[in-house]
Scaffold this motif. Structure first.
Motif, PDB file in Angstrom:
ATOM      1  N   ALA A 152     134.425  93.049 -15.183  1.00 47.57           N
ATOM      2  CA  ALA A 152     134.121  91.756 -15.147  1.00 47.57           C
ATOM      3  C   ALA A 152     133.687  91.174 -16.317  1.00 47.57           C
ATOM      4  O   ALA A 152     133.861  90.209 -16.506  1.00 47.57           O
ATOM      5  CB  ALA A 152     132.938  91.883 -13.985  1.00 47.57           C
ATOM      6  N   TYR A 153     132.870  92.239 -17.318  1.00 52.46           N
ATOM      7  CA  TYR A 153     132.565  91.553 -18.279  1.00 52.46           C
ATOM      8  C   TYR A 153     133.730  91.295 -19.630  1.00 52.46           C
ATOM      9  O   TYR A 153     133.665  90.356 -20.235  1.00 52.46           O
ATOM     10  CB  TYR A 153     131.473  92.503 -19.144  1.00 52.46           C
ATOM     11  N   GLU A 154     134.660  92.243 -19.205  1.00 52.94           N
ATOM     12  CA  GLU A 154     135.819  92.225 -20.295  1.00 52.94           C
ATOM     13  C   GLU A 154     136.707  90.879 -20.000  1.00 52.94           C
ATOM     14  O   GLU A 154     137.303  90.260 -20.756  1.00 52.94           O
ATOM     15  CB  GLU A 154     136.782  93.461 -20.155  1.00 52.94           C
ATOM     16  N   LEU A 155     136.803  90.423 -18.762  1.00 51.79           N
ATOM     17  CA  LEU A 155     137.417  89.438 -18.108  1.00 51.79           C
ATOM     18  C   LEU A 155     136.779  88.155 -18.177  1.00 51.79           C
ATOM     19  O   LEU A 155     137.215  86.922 -17.896  1.00 51.79           O
ATOM     20  CB  LEU A 155     137.891  89.472 -16.776  1.00 51.79           C
ATOM     21  N   LYS A 156     135.541  88.423 -18.515  1.00 49.79           N
ATOM     22  CA  LYS A 156     134.455  86.933 -18.585  1.00 49.79           C
ATOM     23  C   LYS A 156     134.299  86.356 -17.441  1.00 49.79           C
ATOM     24  O   LYS A 156     134.489  85.198 -17.115  1.00 49.79           O
ATOM     25  CB  LYS A 156     134.761  86.345 -19.738  1.00 49.79           C
ATOM     26  N   GLN A 157     133.992  87.384 -16.168  1.00 50.73           N
ATOM     27  CA  GLN A 157     134.060  86.760 -14.962  1.00 50.73           C
ATOM     28  C   GLN A 157     132.521  86.068 -14.575  1.00 50.73           C
ATOM     29  O   GLN A 157     131.561  86.518 -15.071  1.00 50.73           O
ATOM     30  CB  GLN A 157     134.277  87.757 -13.604  1.00 50.73           C
ATOM     31  N   ASN A 158     132.506  85.336 -13.549  1.00 49.02           N
ATOM     32  CA  ASN A 158     131.400  84.734 -13.285  1.00 49.02           C
ATOM     33  C   ASN A 158     130.598  85.524 -12.295  1.00 49.02           C
ATOM     34  O   ASN A 158     130.351  85.092 -11.183  1.00 49.02           O
ATOM     35  CB  ASN A 158     131.622  83.289 -13.128  1.00 49.02           C
ATOM     36  N   LEU A 159     130.324  86.674 -12.585  1.00 46.52           N
ATOM     37  CA  LEU A 159     129.713  87.642 -11.562  1.00 46.52           C
ATOM     38  C   LEU A 159     128.513  88.323 -12.254  1.00 46.52           C
ATOM     39  O   LEU A 159     128.570  88.772 -13.473  1.00 46.52           O
ATOM     40  CB  LEU A 159     130.811  88.548 -11.370  1.00 46.52           C
ATOM     41  N   LEU A 160     127.649  88.598 -11.432  1.00 42.54           N
ATOM     42  CA  LEU A 160     126.376  89.388 -11.860  1.00 42.54           C
ATOM     43  C   LEU A 160     126.175  90.453 -10.783  1.00 42.54           C
ATOM     44  O   LEU A 160     126.503  90.121  -9.768  1.00 42.54           O
ATOM     45  CB  LEU A 160     125.048  88.443 -12.145  1.00 42.54           C
ATOM     46  N   GLY A 161     125.420  91.606 -11.196  1.00 38.06           N
ATOM     47  CA  GLY A 161     124.937  92.513 -10.295  1.00 38.06           C
ATOM     48  C   GLY A 161     123.521  92.431  -9.852  1.00 38.06           C
ATOM     49  O   GLY A 161     122.722  91.803 -10.481  1.00 38.06           O
ATOM     50  N   ILE A 162     123.234  93.030  -8.585  1.00 35.82           N
ATOM     51  CA  ILE A 162     121.886  93.029  -8.200  1.00 35.82           C
ATOM     52  C   ILE A 162     121.811  94.477  -7.635  1.00 35.82           C
ATOM     53  O   ILE A 162     122.342  94.970  -6.839  1.00 35.82           O
ATOM     54  CB  ILE A 162     121.742  92.068  -6.963  1.00 35.82           C
ATOM     55  N   GLY A 163     120.653  95.183  -8.153  1.00 34.08           N
ATOM     56  CA  GLY A 163     120.642  96.672  -7.958  1.00 34.08           C
ATOM     57  C   GLY A 163     119.036  96.901  -7.804  1.00 34.08           C
ATOM     58  O   GLY A 163     117.971  95.736  -7.864  1.00 34.08           O
ATOM     59  N   ILE A 164     118.944  98.168  -7.824  1.00 41.28           N
ATOM     60  CA  ILE A 164     117.456  98.660  -7.835  1.00 41.28           C
ATOM     61  C   ILE A 164     117.005  99.446  -9.262  1.00 41.28           C
ATOM     62  O   ILE A 164     118.056 100.182  -9.414  1.00 41.28           O
ATOM     63  CB  ILE A 164     116.978  99.508  -6.545  1.00 41.28           C
ATOM     64  N   LEU A 165     115.927  99.573  -9.544  1.00 41.72           N
ATOM     65  CA  LEU A 165     115.488 100.407 -10.803  1.00 41.72           C
ATOM     66  C   LEU A 165     114.722 101.513 -10.135  1.00 41.72           C
ATOM     67  O   LEU A 165     113.676 101.420 -10.217  1.00 41.72           O
ATOM     68  CB  LEU A 165     114.692  99.305 -11.709  1.00 41.72           C
ATOM     69  N   TRP A 166     115.510 102.376 -10.238  1.00 47.13           N
ATOM     70  CA  TRP A 166     114.986 103.655  -9.714  1.00 47.13           C
ATOM     71  C   TRP A 166     114.126 104.236 -10.485  1.00 47.13           C
ATOM     72  O   TRP A 166     114.667 104.915 -11.524  1.00 47.13           O
ATOM     73  CB  TRP A 166     116.048 104.577  -9.079  1.00 47.13           C
ATOM     74  N   LYS A 167     112.778 104.789 -10.381  1.00 48.50           N
ATOM     75  CA  LYS A 167     112.007 105.290 -11.239  1.00 48.50           C
ATOM     76  C   LYS A 167     112.350 106.628 -11.620  1.00 48.50           C
ATOM     77  O   LYS A 167     112.165 107.169 -12.654  1.00 48.50           O
ATOM     78  CB  LYS A 167     110.466 105.270 -10.848  1.00 48.50           C
ATOM     79  N   TYR A 168     112.896 107.271 -10.679  1.00 48.58           N
ATOM     80  CA  TYR A 168     112.984 108.868 -10.774  1.00 48.58           C
ATOM     81  C   TYR A 168     114.499 108.977 -10.506  1.00 48.58           C
ATOM     82  O   TYR A 168     115.084 110.298 -10.590  1.00 48.58           O
ATOM     83  CB  TYR A 168     112.263 109.832  -9.790  1.00 48.58           C
TER      84      TYR A 168
END
Length: 550
Positions: free
Chosen positions: A51-67
């Motif tokens: 998506a970055y290489e194609l410069k798409q209008n997309l972002l990710g949503i995830g979780i910052l797992w501490k462990y």
């Protein structure tokens, strides 16, 4: 407040002007960011890279797992031991945004962090954490462990991802055109959207869904009463959630609900799309289920030297580079297992998320025949296993340890721990044969064989998941004949072990040692056939064409 320019750092290509938020419980974008367990994360990571290489209008949503998921180490007997170590990530940007998400009728504070595109060459990725001072201890633990074994914690994790992710997008004043649920973990976002739009039809305009699980038992579900108690339905009552979706019964299925909320869904291979339609089509009110076959990012996974040699058809350079890559892998074997492997010997690798249906020990099923294989001096062979079982799947851990015990006295067999991105890359580059032998129809896609083919490794596989779309037997791969459908598991294992060993003994080994020209032909054809058909730019573009556009 962050602007879109602050987040993306680039102007999205007009071809991809539809704004997309891609929700996933795990992303594998770099060895240093340990927030993934296996194939779902590898797939999501490659999607963000392309998506970055194609410069798409997309972002990710995830979780910052501490462990993270867990760190795979060994005990004093060389057997597997899960460790949990706190992770620190100074390369993430603290956005300064903290907001409250209702969980279990309480307000849990959530902090948003940003992985900027330039850090690892990905689309922007927001990661949510509840490990903040404003929360009590229990609330802080929600984002400690990926796939926590406790049911209520798992539900809370889904709420943070789904509801919390959708809330963050509103706080940023960036509600997307499309909410893409990568697997059903984030399905609670739809109840948040319902509170805004008051209409299932309005939600359907905005939501798409990718399913990855081809067996009913693997699709997550929980009791309605528990989900209501946990605030999963946002501000809706249990009977309202049932009424909106036309879902009765005692249990709420994440996948079925996602299929009812989405305007369109996809399986992750052509075969899996058919399996998913067969599984779910008897339910009323579900969306169309198409298929978009998974893929992997070539720029990240392919060794550039062997890639160039294959493109130029330089057989001598292919063989030289392959031996160098095998030597790199064998340093890890020596370090972990005290065994010296030989770069001139055919090396088979079985490595992937470690689950029972993937049958890591199938090659060992007939022990005497296995010993004959590995003791054959005319056609020597080396075998390496790697993979992470779920840390509470004691059956899978027992299988992993039994393979360790059986491999310990064998100088040409090794089991490696620490199966993450870096080791995965070494294994794909250092293997001659990439072995894949799941029970048929249980592998939704499987992507490890794609990146193996990019690095001069030949797939030896049953025709499941993505493989039927790629494999041409004896031309770009070696196929294992599956047993007839419907056989008892043990009989299926016996037949498919026999078929696997026949292919190894009669075709793979003689070709490698006696027909170098044919072997190199397989290598070059596999690399040519895997790109662009199974490269993630094709996949990322196909999602825009098939799923995101109205």
């Amino acid at each position: 407040m962050l602007s879109k320019q602050d987040i993306f750092g680039y102007e999205p290509n007009q071809q991809y002007s539809t704004a997309v938020a891609y929700f996933s419980m795990e992303f594998a974008v770099h060895q240093a960011l340990k927030i993934y367990s296996g194939g779902l994360g590898f797939l999501a990571g490659s999607h963000l890279r392309s998506a970055y290489e194609l410069k798409q209008n997309l972002l990710g949503i995830g979780i910052l797992w501490k462990y993270g998921y867990y760190d795979q180490s060994r005990d004093k007997d060389m057997l597997m031991k899960p460790d949990y170590t706190e992770k620190q990530y100074t390369f993430l940007q603290d956005t300064g945004i903290t907001f409250k998400v209702p969980v279990h009728d309480a307000e849990v504070h959530v902090r948003a962090y940003l992985l900027k595109p330039e850090t690892f060459g990905t689309a922007p990725l927001f990661l949510l954490s509840t490990d903040v001072p404003e929360n009590d201890f229990l609330s802080r633990t929600i984002t400690h462990r990926l796939y926590d074994p406790h049911e209520t914690t798992r539900i809370a994790q889904s709420i943070i991802l789904g509801t919390g992710g959708a809330m963050l997008l509103d706080i940023l004043n960036m509600p997307p055109d499309i909410y893409h649920m990568n697997e059903g973990h984030s399905v609670s976002l739809n109840f948040y959207l319902y509170s805004k739009h008051k209409s299932l039809e309005e939600i359907k305009k905005r939501v798409v869904f990718t399913t990855h699980t081809p067996e009913m038992a693997g699709n997550e579900e929980h009791r309605y009463s528990l989900l209501k108690e946990m605030s999963f339905f946002y501000h809706l009552q249990e009977h309202e959630a049932k009424s909106i979706l036309g879902m009765d019964g005692d249990n709420f299925s994440y996948t079925l609900a996602a299929l009812k909320f989405a305007r369109k869904a996809n399986g992750v291979s052509a075969l899996h799309g058919k399996v998913a339609r067969d599984m779910w089509s008897h339910n009323s009110g579900i969306c169309e289920i198409t298929s978009i076959t998974n893929a992997q990012n070539q720029k990240y996974w392919e060794d550039p030297t062997i890639g160039k040699a294959i493109k130029l058809g330089n057989d001598q350079e292919i063989m030289l580079r392959k031996k160098e890559m095998k030597a790199d892998l064998f340093k890890v074997v020596a370090n972990q297992c005290g065994k010296l492997f030989n770069p001139d010997v055919l090396t088979i690798v079985w490595a992937r998320r470690f689950a029972g249906y993937k049958r890591a020990d199938l090659v060992m099923q007939d022990w005497n025949r296995f010993l004959n294989l590995i003791n054959n001096e005319a056609f020597p062979v080396q075998i390496i296993w790697a993979g992470k079982p779920y840390p509470e799947d004691f059956g899978a851990i027992g299988l992993f340890n039994s393979i360790i015990n059986r491999a310990l006295p064998l100088k040409n067999c090794a089991v490696l721990t620490g199966y993450e991105l870096e080791l995965s890359a070494l294994l794909k580059r250092g293997s001659d044969v990439w072995l894949n032998n799941p029970r048929m129809y249980r592998e939704a896609s499987g992507t490890s064989g794609m990146t193996a083919a990019m690095n001069g490794s030949i797939n030896l596989s049953l025709p499941d998941g993505w493989v039927p779309e790629f494999a041409k037997d004896n031309i770009n791969s070696f196929l294992i004949q599956p047993a007839a459908d419907g056989l008892p598991d043990q009989e299926q294992d016996n037949q498919e072990n026999t078929n696997l060993m026949n292919v190894l003994e009669r075709r793979v080994l003689p070709t490698y040692y006696n027909d170098q020209k044919q072997w190199l032909s397989l290598v070059k054809k596999a690399a040519m056939d895997v790109v662009p058909a199974f490269e993630a730019s094709r996949m990322a573009n196909e999602y825009y064409e098939k799923m995101y556009k109205a």
